[in-house]
Design an enzyme around this catalytic site. Structure first.
Site, PDB file in Angstrom:
ATOM      1  N   SER A 140      -5.743  -2.445  -9.802  1.00 23.32           N
ATOM      2  CA  SER A 140      -5.568  -0.842  -9.319  1.00 23.32           C
ATOM      3  C   SER A 140      -6.143  -0.837  -8.161  1.00 23.32           C
ATOM      4  O   SER A 140      -7.021  -1.529  -7.440  1.00 23.32           O
ATOM      5  CB  SER A 140      -6.520   0.016 -10.276  1.00 23.32           C
ATOM      6  OG  SER A 140      -6.480   1.201 -10.001  1.00 23.32           O
ATOM      7  N   TYR A 153     -14.418   2.060 -14.398  1.00 21.72           N
ATOM      8  CA  TYR A 153     -13.413   1.584 -14.231  1.00 21.72           C
ATOM      9  C   TYR A 153     -13.178   0.779 -12.961  1.00 21.72           C
ATOM     10  O   TYR A 153     -12.598  -0.081 -13.093  1.00 21.72           O
ATOM     11  CB  TYR A 153     -12.405   2.853 -14.258  1.00 21.72           C
ATOM     12  CG  TYR A 153     -10.885   2.391 -14.067  1.00 21.72           C
ATOM     13  CD1 TYR A 153     -10.261   1.856 -15.140  1.00 21.72           C
ATOM     14  CD2 TYR A 153     -10.338   2.647 -12.966  1.00 21.72           C
ATOM     15  CE1 TYR A 153      -8.961   1.499 -14.824  1.00 21.72           C
ATOM     16  CE2 TYR A 153      -8.860   2.458 -12.771  1.00 21.72           C
ATOM     17  CZ  TYR A 153      -8.131   1.702 -13.635  1.00 21.72           C
ATOM     18  OH  TYR A 153      -6.870   1.600 -13.517  1.00 21.72           O
TER      19      TYR A 153
END
Length: 243
Positions: A140, A153
């Site tokens: 990501s 995250y």
């Protein structure tokens, strides 16, 4: 068991029941791959395997459960002849402010996003080494830039990025390792967020997403189609308007 004949190649895709995983399975099947679809939601991957109708198989598996991955690898070996490509796509994005009430979300992200990729790779590595192969890790933009509310995250994605580069160096030239770092992509990820206020804000952002899971899948298919002497190690993909 990698070969130069794309039509005979086999790809394993984790988290194949939706989003980038399902789109990647479709893109690779369109390029002649048989795909082993791995996910917890067996009904979805069974339907997708039937849609692909090219010898692809659905295997209910959880990347946090090594035994289920070992059983999956055994099936891929027995039914498809081995693995040429592993796409570590399974992941969760459980954003929210850091605190003890998010403890289970934090643990879940570490177990799925980071440890899940490590375990799947460890389990399928012998098949991938048998003649060369490819590993594609879906990270990501959060693996490069941490923001308030996405700390854990981001930590899992930063960890995935660092491990991917080390793995790349260990496995070259036989197994190519590619890291994909998408920005905002139209998927169901925001719907899993348990912190209500965060979920609403993130969902509003994702509702405006102009990049589709199919866009990411096309890039993955292109990377895998490159000749073996060429490796595309890292790709950062953002919507044109994303900061």
């Amino acid at each position: 068991m990698a070969t130069d004949n794309t039509a005979s190649r086999v790809a394993v895709v984790t988290g194949a029941s939706s989003g980038i995983g399902a789109a990647t399975a479709r893109a690779l099947a369109a390029n002649g791959y048989r795909v082993a679809l791995l996910a917890r939601r067996g009904d979805r991957i069974t339907a997708l395997a039937e849609e692909l109708a090219n010898g692809s198989i659905a295997i209910a598996a959880d990347v946090t459960d090594r035994d289920s991955l070992v059983a999956a690898a055994d099936r891929v070996g027995a039914e498809l002849g081995g693995t040429d490509v592993l796409v570590n796509n399974a992941g969760v994005m459980l954003l929210g402010p850091f605190g003890s009430d998010q403890r289970e979300d934090h643990r879940r992200m570490v177990e799925v996003n980071l440890l899940g990729a490590l375990t799947a790779t460890e389990v399928f590595l012998d098949q991938l080494k048998d003649g060369g192969g490819d590993i594609v890790n879906i990270s990501s933009v959060a693996g490069r830039s941490a923001r308030a509310g996405n700390g854990v995250y981001a930590a899992t994605k930063w960890g995935l990025n660092g491990w991917s580069e080390s793995l790349r160096q260990e496995l070259l030239p036989d197994v190519r390792v590619t890291l994909i770092e998408p920005g905002v992509v139209a998927t169901e990820l925001p719907g899993h967020i348990t912190h209500a206020q965060t979920r609403e804000g993130v969902q509003a952002l994702y509702d405006k997403a102009e990049v589709s899971a199919g866009d990411i899948a096309e890039i993955i298919a292109f990377i895998l189609s490159r000749p073996r002497h060429l490796a595309i190690n890292e790709v950062l993909i953002r919507p044109a308007g994303q900061l």
